[in-house]
Design an enzyme around this catalytic site. Structure first.
Site, PDB file in Angstrom:
ATOM      1  N   THR B  14       0.807  -1.214   0.000  1.00  0.00           N
ATOM      2  CA  THR B  14       0.000   0.000   0.000  1.00  0.00           C
ATOM      3  C   THR B  14       0.845   1.271   0.000  1.00  0.00           C
ATOM      4  O   THR B  14       0.637   2.172  -0.801  1.00  0.00           O
ATOM      5  CB  THR B  14      -0.868   0.016   1.282  1.00  0.00           C
ATOM      6  OG1 THR B  14      -1.406  -1.293   1.459  1.00  0.00           O
ATOM      7  CG2 THR B  14      -1.986   1.004   1.181  1.00  0.00           C
ATOM      8  N   GLY B 136       2.113   7.580  11.436  1.00  0.00           N
ATOM      9  CA  GLY B 136       1.604   7.758  10.067  1.00  0.00           C
ATOM     10  C   GLY B 136       1.894   9.114   9.470  1.00  0.00           C
ATOM     11  O   GLY B 136       3.044   9.520   9.323  1.00  0.00           O
ATOM     12  N   GLU B 192      -1.495  -6.672  11.889  1.00  0.00           N
ATOM     13  CA  GLU B 192      -0.227  -7.165  11.363  1.00  0.00           C
ATOM     14  C   GLU B 192      -0.322  -8.693  11.230  1.00  0.00           C
ATOM     15  O   GLU B 192      -1.159  -9.347  11.861  1.00  0.00           O
ATOM     16  CB  GLU B 192       0.908  -6.819  12.349  1.00  0.00           C
ATOM     17  CG  GLU B 192       1.067  -5.347  12.629  1.00  0.00           C
ATOM     18  CD  GLU B 192       2.114  -4.689  11.721  1.00  0.00           C
ATOM     19  OE1 GLU B 192       2.731  -5.403  10.898  1.00  0.00           O
ATOM     20  OE2 GLU B 192       2.295  -3.468  11.829  1.00  0.00           O
ATOM     21  N   LYS B 207       7.546   2.500  18.341  1.00  0.00           N
ATOM     22  CA  LYS B 207       7.438   3.922  18.003  1.00  0.00           C
ATOM     23  C   LYS B 207       7.855   4.792  19.188  1.00  0.00           C
ATOM     24  O   LYS B 207       8.588   5.765  19.034  1.00  0.00           O
ATOM     25  CB  LYS B 207       5.999   4.230  17.586  1.00  0.00           C
ATOM     26  CG  LYS B 207       5.601   3.533  16.283  1.00  0.00           C
ATOM     27  CD  LYS B 207       4.090   3.582  16.050  1.00  0.00           C
ATOM     28  CE  LYS B 207       3.710   2.863  14.759  1.00  0.00           C
ATOM     29  NZ  LYS B 207       2.247   2.660  14.650  1.00  0.00           N
ATOM     30  N   GLY B 304      -2.409   4.009   6.576  1.00  0.00           N
ATOM     31  CA  GLY B 304      -3.107   4.149   5.304  1.00  0.00           C
ATOM     32  C   GLY B 304      -2.173   4.612   4.201  1.00  0.00           C
ATOM     33  O   GLY B 304      -1.127   5.202   4.465  1.00  0.00           O
TER      34      GLY B 304
END
Lengths: 428, 428
Positions: B14, B136, B192, B207, B304
């Site tokens: 993606t 993101g 995942e 993160k 996304g």
């Protein structure tokens, strides 16, 4: 360790002193982060003798900021004086002519002379950085210019004047009228010397015009910002809005449409439970929308010594690290002329007016709206014991021009006791 | 126009496809913003024949990402494969050895091998950029490393796993149990391949460890993150929390204290009407606190195609513009060894347990808490018709160790029907 980056700081008010403190107290941290020492070599301000709570004896003093800007031992001219004419402009131009980089918090200067300064700087190989000019401590210029560089920006909006937001939230929380809260804010030192810069929306309009330029690759067009201040917002409006589930914010919106660049800064109703609606006091919020990223929202303190100095230091560290960007994200000569467009996208509106208590008044109101094609979602006429009847209307989505037609027609008749208040309702 | 920046993209899922689209569709915009053409020269993925909805015929194909990373016509190796071992690691190392810059979205790789990779890259004069690895589309790495470079960072916190937030908000909105929503998320492709990376808090922990390193100048210490997933959160907890005015979020918090570096990623209760409490679905939110800036809050899509590609493109544009920073904000060799500290700052806790319905059970509970010095703010015993009595407790501020002592003592007695649930209440 490479050569130090040498700062000349013009303006030692709150923000200037904040920057001096950070440079003095965090020498090691700044050197580690930027790879070189960051030092102050010279400073300038109106009064040399004032006690600012920080030692300036290590730095050369210049009475004249232009002389400061031209010093051989200054690499970066840090302009924290403010104002779009006079010393700030002269010294910034002198710095660029002398080949210095410029870091500034001066939104007015850039909103009015940004294009000329950017062209001059880029011709001379200098950079101008101005993170502190928009939304205080929020790294919004950086996010927009760099973080979202892969996006076509579709819209930028935000609450960018902390003083106005303070006044509006204080009116609401304390139930106080505008004049009283305005006087409070003045006493607290929250207002610019010319308060119209704040409450007239000019300061926020300056900021919006800078964001627009970066977002849409257009020349800064402050003249194209449709400006409306908060001076006419009454406690009645605040209460009525709350009753309807909204809060009133001085909201800036910029978008590039087929008709041109729309930029407006005006009081709007936003949902009370939305992030914008919940914004209190001097906090700022900026919403950045791009075709890839969708929506990013940034919130933080819009003013104050620490937050503004933080933004100035971010720019200084960028220069120290060797980042060299065009002032508005693309070379100034490639920025397109903005074609200002009147913002006329349909939205629901809040309208408050006072009808004279005479037969047929309501009928005239209803037909004025109907004739202009404005349809009513909700209407409420409050109780009244005098000769005026307060009426509150929420329209369905309508173009502002249609609503203006209706209100103009109404003013031409003899049924209004005062000028109506019409505020756009933003549901984002 | 200067030389083009040539990208080699490894991984065409993606995000990879999103990056290819932006580079193809926005060539002019990217060139204007960065001052040079940004082009793709070669790509690599597992399957060459798959239809990805975008033309790849202009690009050289490499089956082996290591070969891609070493190509002479690649300046920047864009690593979008994921995983902390195997191809992603091999190819990234190969790229650095070959003197290429690296842009990656791979949080696991950097959380585990970040220090070694950063040292290797810096020794070779390469940069590693990883905005897309955290939160993101939100430019949080940039804000922290650059925008707030003048701050001593005091705390970093946030909701950084969209899948967990989707599960928790979906449980709440639909009143569904964990297992059912987990199955839904799986069917929607939100999880995942190893779902424990998401619901076990590991991905969010990766993160957090990257943000900690930048914030505090310490070597990435994922091992030092106290991890607790959301698997034990029941619809009962969600409902009880809501009843008390809270929502449950998988919240990461990192701060450097006198005792060392505290990093925890765990489900916490936050006020329902706070910005964190109102965060819905896959949206991420990061709170950055510094001594000068006070607090900046960033919100945006956590995953996304568009948002993640936006972050990757921001890094690519930085490289194209010539920005060259140390991977974690200061040279890797100057990063200090993190001294992990157990997070033990006092906070109120939410405790839910089931007492066996036998005489003296409540007395044992009360004295276990009292003996450990844990005092009760609110307690509620629900109605029950079986042999177990559900009990809900909100404690006054207590250290976690004290609460653990109390719960251990209680487990040692014979009054608990199941393991108690204890969740920290964060009021920020």
């Amino acid at each position: 360790m490479t050569e130090p980056l040498r700062l000349g700081i013009a303006g030692l008010g709150t923000v200037g002193v904040g920057v001096v403190k950070i440079v003095r107290q965090k020498a090691n941290l700044l050197a580690a982060r930027t790879g070189r020492p960051v030092v102050i070599t010279a400073v300038s301000a109106r009064s040399r003798d004032k006690d600012r709570g920080v030692s300036l004896t290590d730095y050369a003093w210049e009475d004249d900021p232009v002389a400061l800007a031209q010093r051989d031992d200054v690499d970066v001219f840090v302009e924290l004086m403010g104002g779009h004419e006079g010393s700030a402009k002269d010294a910034t131009e002198a710095a660029i002519t002398a080949g210095k980089d410029v870091v500034t918090a001066n939104k007015a200067l850039l909103a009015i002379h940004g294009q000329a300064l950017a062209e001059q700087a880029e011709a001379n190989g200098c950079v101008i950085r101005f993170e502190a000019a928009v939304a205080g401590g929020i790294p919004v210029i950086k996010s927009l210019t760099e973080g979202l560089a892969g996006n076509e920006i579709t819209r930028v909006m935000g609450v960018m004047n902390g003083t106005c937001n303070y006044i509006l939230t204080r009116m609401q929380d304390a139930g106080l009228p505008y004049d009283e809260v305005f006087a409070e804010a003045d006493a607290l030192g929250y207002l610019e010397a010319d308060p119209n810069l704040d409450v007239g929306g000019i300061d926020a309009g300056h900021k919006l015009s800078l964001l627009s330029s970066i977002a849409f690759g257009t020349k800064v067009a402050f003249d194209g910002v449709e400006l409306e201040g908060i001076q006419r917002i009454s406690i009645e409006d605040i209460n009525q809005a709350e009753d309807l589930g909204y809060r009133i914010k001085l909201l800036g919106v910029a978008q590039l449409t087929g008709r041109g660049l729309e930029q407006r800064m005006s009081p709007c109703l936003v949902p009370a439970d939305s992030p914008l609606g919940q914004l209190k006091g001097g906090t700022n919020m900026v919403v950045l929308e791009g075709d890839a990223v969708e929506q990013v929202v940034l919130r933080g303190p819009g003013a104050g010594e620490g937050p503004t100095a933080s933004a100035v230091m971010g720019d200084i560290c960028d220069v120290a690290r060797g980042l060299r960007l065009s002032t508005f994200g693309v070379p100034a000569k490639e920025l397109e002329e903005a074609k200002p467009a009147t913002s006329n996208s349909p939205a629901p509106y809040y309208v408050r007016l006072e009808l004279l208590d005479r037969p047929g008044a309501m009928a005239k109101l209803a037909s004025a709206l109907g004739d202009a094609g404005v349809s009513i979602d909700r209407m409420r006429q409050s109780q009244h014991d005098g000769t005026e009847a307060p009426v509150l209307i929420v329209t369905h989505k309508t173009q502002r021009s249609a609503l203006q037609d209706a209100l103009e027609a109404l003013k031409g008749s003899d049924v209004l006791a005062s000028d109506p208040v019409a505020l756009r309702i933003e549901t984002v």
